[in-house]
Motif scaffolding. Sequence first.
Motif, mmCIF file in Angstrom:
data_model
loop_
_atom_site.group_PDB
_atom_site.id
_atom_site.type_symbol
_atom_site.label_atom_id
_atom_site.label_comp_id
_atom_site.label_asym_id
_atom_site.label_seq_id
_atom_site.Cartn_x
_atom_site.Cartn_y
_atom_site.Cartn_z
ATOM 1 N N VAL A 1 -2.835 0.664 -4.040
ATOM 2 C CA VAL A 1 -1.981 -0.452 -3.641
ATOM 3 C C VAL A 1 -1.202 -0.920 -4.870
ATOM 4 C CG1 VAL A 1 -1.924 -2.840 -2.793
ATOM 5 C CG2 VAL A 1 -3.512 -1.189 -1.773
ATOM 6 N N GLY B 1 -2.209 1.614 7.589
ATOM 7 C CA GLY B 1 -3.345 2.526 7.465
ATOM 8 C C GLY B 1 -4.654 1.990 7.996
ATOM 9 N N LYS C 1 -7.295 4.335 -1.446
ATOM 10 C CA LYS C 1 -6.101 3.601 -1.038
ATOM 11 C C LYS C 1 -5.467 2.934 -2.254
ATOM 12 C CE LYS C 1 -3.169 2.244 1.986
ATOM 13 N NZ LYS C 1 -2.419 3.230 2.795
ATOM 14 N N SER D 1 -2.581 -3.181 3.474
ATOM 15 C CA SER D 1 -2.764 -1.938 4.221
ATOM 16 C C SER D 1 -3.221 -2.149 5.654
ATOM 17 C CB SER D 1 -3.733 -1.016 3.472
ATOM 18 O OG SER D 1 -3.176 -0.662 2.223
ATOM 19 N N CYS E 1 1.107 4.837 1.573
ATOM 20 C CA CYS E 1 0.615 5.561 2.738
ATOM 21 C C CYS E 1 1.207 6.964 2.737
ATOM 22 C CB CYS E 1 1.011 4.809 4.018
ATOM 23 S SG CYS E 1 0.504 5.590 5.552
ATOM 24 N N GLY F 1 0.826 -1.203 0.000
ATOM 25 C CA GLY F 1 0.000 0.000 0.000
ATOM 26 C C GLY F 1 0.858 1.250 0.000
ATOM 27 N N GLU G 1 3.757 -1.050 3.985
ATOM 28 C CA GLU G 1 2.513 -1.821 4.040
ATOM 29 C C GLU G 1 2.636 -2.997 3.063
ATOM 30 O OE1 GLU G 1 -0.736 1.693 5.169
ATOM 31 O OE2 GLU G 1 -0.745 0.832 3.157
#
Length: 362
Positions: free
Chosen positions: A359, A168, A357, A164, A40, A38, A61
């Motif tokens: 990724v 997060g 989000k 994640s 962040c 992920g 992540e």
Amino acid sequence: MRTTALLSRDPAAPFTVETVDLDAPRADEILVRIRAAGICHTDLVNRAAGKADRPVLLGHEGAGIVAEVGAAVTSVAPGDHVVLTFRHCGTCPNCTAGRPAYCRRSTALNHFGRRADKSPRVTVDGTAVRDGFFGQSSFAGYALATADNAIVVDPGTDPAVAASFGCGFQTGAGAVLNALRPEAGAWLAIYGGGAVGSAALLAARTIPDVRTIVVETATARRDLAGELGADHVLDPAHADIVATIRELTGGGATHALDTTGILAVLADAFAALTTGATVVAVGLGAGVPPIDVRDMVLQGKTIRGCLEGDAEPGTFIPHLLDLHGRGLLPVDRLVTRFPHTEIEAALAAQRAGRVVKPVLTW
């Protein structure tokens, strides 16, 4: 071994996809083949730090499969599917008290933590790469991590969704489930509808009869908050937030979460609380919020911080994944996948508010 990595050679320039050399795992290290990582906000903040120490390899992540373990590692084995999270020493008073996010060695272990002998884990063309971010630097096809920040998960877990939970999603959900702990009848106000705030909203939805308010500036994220079940969604540009929340709740929110790190927002969150209520701050802002101390004392209000969701990742991440597997925590609604070579497109989509989000996948 050699692998591809996303390096930052200049915080003002795009990431570059480069071939790097990765050292073999030492006795206490594990080698993980990264499947997903992920992006962040913390990656981007730290990208700008230490401008003279380049290139930088970020990513904290990560999710993937253990490829090799060092001789001293017994809790993780090759073939295990893992989510990588923050490091902790496991022996300091905070760790032994079940609060590993506040490990007394956290900065040394997580902020580009180096090996004890200072030898490089990653090099590019013979030059050491600044790595060890959260004990993983997972913006790469392979990453060196340790057993203390590798959480074994079910092999059927989707790595792009699981990644994640390492930071997060763990932060947002943990702020609600571990720190605030609202009960039936509570009013929870969430300031910021990004990945952390949305994870917090979904976590609140797992508690019966907790009503939620999301305050968010971006139209797309306000729309998403409504789709995810927020009882009220407010645009701070078109509402007096403090007065509106007091009116909606009949006197003020019983719980609040500030994900923004903006001092004025935290002050509004505090002002909109009812008597005896608490606001938790997870955004790393700077400075002192303009808080009315008389209001704090006379109304018995509380402001407290929360790092990594006050979580013990070894138990909390599997718990969250179980909730997701049972359809109770649909964080997959927040995830948009991008091939790792398209990191700049992922960042642009995030900045524009088109994705919550992003990724990266390998």
